[in-house]
Design an enzyme around this catalytic site. Structure first.
Site, PDB file in Angstrom:
ATOM      1  N   HIS A 208      -7.422   3.012   3.503  1.00  9.39           N
ATOM      2  CA  HIS A 208      -7.572   3.714   4.531  1.00  9.39           C
ATOM      3  C   HIS A 208      -8.755   4.153   5.114  1.00  9.39           C
ATOM      4  O   HIS A 208      -8.711   4.127   6.511  1.00  9.39           O
ATOM      5  CB  HIS A 208      -6.613   5.112   4.164  1.00  9.39           C
ATOM      6  CG  HIS A 208      -5.362   5.056   3.853  1.00  9.39           C
ATOM      7  ND1 HIS A 208      -4.878   4.451   2.728  1.00  9.39           N
ATOM      8  CD2 HIS A 208      -4.225   5.764   4.478  1.00  9.39           C
ATOM      9  CE1 HIS A 208      -3.253   4.928   2.778  1.00  9.39           C
ATOM     10  NE2 HIS A 208      -3.151   5.464   3.913  1.00  9.39           N
TER      11      HIS A 208
ATOM     12  N   GLU B 275      -3.237   9.416   7.212  1.00  7.17           N
ATOM     13  CA  GLU B 275      -1.777   9.463   7.375  1.00  7.17           C
ATOM     14  C   GLU B 275      -1.262  10.399   8.330  1.00  7.17           C
ATOM     15  O   GLU B 275       0.025   9.925   8.916  1.00  7.17           O
ATOM     16  CB  GLU B 275      -1.115   9.734   5.929  1.00  7.17           C
ATOM     17  CG  GLU B 275      -1.428   8.469   4.874  1.00  7.17           C
ATOM     18  CD  GLU B 275      -0.495   7.484   5.192  1.00  7.17           C
ATOM     19  OE1 GLU B 275       0.731   7.431   5.480  1.00  7.17           O
ATOM     20  OE2 GLU B 275      -0.958   6.027   4.907  1.00  7.17           O
TER      21      GLU B 275
ATOM     22  N   ASP C  57       0.960  -1.291   0.165  1.00  2.00           N
ATOM     23  CA  ASP C  57       0.048  -0.033  -0.144  1.00  2.00           C
ATOM     24  C   ASP C  57       0.686   1.157   0.115  1.00  2.00           C
ATOM     25  O   ASP C  57       2.144   1.326   0.372  1.00  2.00           O
ATOM     26  CB  ASP C  57      -1.037   0.007   1.182  1.00  2.00           C
ATOM     27  CG  ASP C  57      -1.767   1.399   1.430  1.00  2.00           C
ATOM     28  OD1 ASP C  57      -2.599   1.333   0.334  1.00  2.00           O
ATOM     29  OD2 ASP C  57      -1.710   1.942   2.094  1.00  2.00           O
ATOM     30  N   SER C  58       0.402   2.305  -0.437  1.00  2.00           N
ATOM     31  CA  SER C  58       1.096   3.658  -0.031  1.00  2.00           C
ATOM     32  C   SER C  58       1.400   3.940   0.911  1.00  2.00           C
ATOM     33  O   SER C  58       2.425   4.829   1.556  1.00  2.00           O
ATOM     34  CB  SER C  58       0.025   4.811  -0.850  1.00  2.00           C
ATOM     35  OG  SER C  58      -1.015   4.872   0.089  1.00  2.00           O
TER      36      SER C  58
ATOM     37  N   CYS D 193      -4.113  -1.567  -2.369  1.00  2.46           N
ATOM     38  CA  CYS D 193      -4.160   0.073  -2.506  1.00  2.46           C
ATOM     39  C   CYS D 193      -5.167   0.188  -3.867  1.00  2.46           C
ATOM     40  O   CYS D 193      -4.619  -0.273  -5.009  1.00  2.46           O
ATOM     41  CB  CYS D 193      -2.931   0.478  -2.768  1.00  2.46           C
ATOM     42  SG  CYS D 193      -3.011   2.111  -3.174  1.00  2.46           S
TER      43      CYS D 193
ATOM     44  N   CYS E 158     -11.223   2.547  -0.785  1.00  5.82           N
ATOM     45  CA  CYS E 158      -9.801   3.052  -0.322  1.00  5.82           C
ATOM     46  C   CYS E 158      -9.502   2.296   0.950  1.00  5.82           C
ATOM     47  O   CYS E 158     -10.179   2.486   2.049  1.00  5.82           O
ATOM     48  CB  CYS E 158      -9.718   4.615  -0.217  1.00  5.82           C
ATOM     49  SG  CYS E 158      -8.086   5.091   0.535  1.00  5.82           S
TER      50      CYS E 158
HETATM   51  N1  DGL Z   1      -4.876   3.111   0.594  1.00  5.77           N
HETATM   52  C1  DGL Z   1      -5.002   3.865  -0.755  1.00  5.77           C
HETATM   53  C2  DGL Z   1      -5.871   3.214  -1.510  1.00  5.77           C
HETATM   54  O1  DGL Z   1      -6.716   2.480  -1.474  1.00  5.77           O
HETATM   55  C3  DGL Z   1      -4.729   5.143  -0.480  1.00  5.77           C
HETATM   56  C4  DGL Z   1      -4.010   5.848  -1.615  1.00  5.77           C
HETATM   57  C5  DGL Z   1      -3.342   7.108  -1.459  1.00  5.77           C
HETATM   58  O2  DGL Z   1      -2.198   6.893  -0.647  1.00  5.77           O
HETATM   59  O3  DGL Z   1      -3.663   8.248  -1.574  1.00  5.77           O
HETATM   60  O4  DGL Z   1      -6.473   3.945  -2.475  1.00  5.77           O
END
Ligand code: DGL
Length: 273
Positions: A194, A158, A10-11, A73, A192
């Site tokens: 997150h 974040e 993931d990011s 992600c 997403c």
């Molecule tokens: N968890 C990522 C997703 O599902 C987040 C992406 C991001 O870093 O903006 O899209």
């Protein structure tokens, strides 16, 4: 030593909400998690940038022995997965597999809705790609899908501001925008990884009777099914029950925040790409 762990990417922290469910469902395998926290968020970045970052991370997973990598992600799945599968894998890993989260979610999302009206909330990258509209239409052509991009939601998570009073404004605003598009929505997909961290606040601002769906369990079930259908890949993944964590950001911070996402202690190592 885990020779061939399953890679989960993931990011940042979001993929941990997926990893948690995968480990719960398939505890016997070895896992390697990478959060590209130093470069998060991905959701507001250009296609080429997300693709370049994701490819670099996938190559790192391969260098660590992974034969199977899950892009946990949505943004990376929407913007990089197809190019990696079609252009890069034949060159860098013809015997390896990279899977995303959009297709398994789209395969099942329509079955959660009674009204046939579904909302999808995600990063600008995911929403503007139109990937969910395209994929859900393949599996549930009769479902009406409305989308809402929430550019502030990942930064709130974040930066650990997701429980703050300041988060309320952005959460309420985007839920209101989504429901204004279609008041008959009865199911909202958090597209997403997150966003499950925002679930308490989301529920606080939603009218009752609307179901909120996170992806962790969906992706875990889909992975279990995939491994059943592909015994040649399942037998290639090592089974020591280990989970290791890497971050391109600050490991101390990752340990503190990551533990909240995983619901268990996390010990991350620093990765310099
Ligand atoms: N968890 C990522 C997703 O599902 C987040 C992406 C991001 O870093 O903006 O899209």
């Amino acid at each position: 030593m885990a020779d061939h762990p399953i890679g989960v990417f993931d990011s940042g922290y979001g993929g941990l909400t997926v990893l948690k469910e995968i480990v719960r469902k398939l505890p016997g395998y070895d896992y390697l998690y990478l959060g590209d926290n130093a470069r998060a968020p991905y959701g507001t970045r250009a296609f080429d940038t997300v693709y370049a970052y994701t490819l670099q991370c996938v190559e790192w997973f391969f260098s660590q022995g992974c034969r199977l990598v899950i892009l946990a992600c949505n943004t990376a799945s929407a913007k990089a997965l197809r190019s990696i599968q079609q252009q890069d894998l034949p060159r860098i890993g013809p015997d390896k597999r990279v899977l995303g989260v959009i297709r398994p979610t789209s395969e099942i999302i329509g079955s959660f809705s009674e009204s046939g009206h579904v909302g999808v909330m995600g990063t600008p990258g995911t929403i503007n790609s139109g990937s969910y509209l395209i994929e859900i239409a393949k599996f549930f052509p009769g479902i009406r899908v409305s989308q809402e991009a929430c550019p502030m939601w990942v930064p709130l998570v974040e930066h650990h501001e997701h429980e703050s009073a300041g988060a309320d404004y952005f959460i309420e605003k985007h839920l209101r925008n989504l429901l204004a598009q279609d008041p008959n929505i009865d199911s909202i997909l958090l597209a997403c990884t997150h966003y499950p961290l925002l679930i308490n606040k989301i529920n606080q601002f939603l009218p009752s009777g609307i179901r909120v769906i996170a992806q962790g369990e969906i992706v875990a079930n889909s992975l279990a099914d995939y491994l059943d259908r592909h015994p040649e890949i399942a037998s290639d993944c090592s089974k020591g029950g280990t989970v290791r964590f890497f971050t391109t950001g600050d490991p101390e911070e990752f340990n503190t925040q990551g533990s909240l996402f995983m619901g268990a202690p996390v010990q991350a190592s620093k990765l310099v790409l």
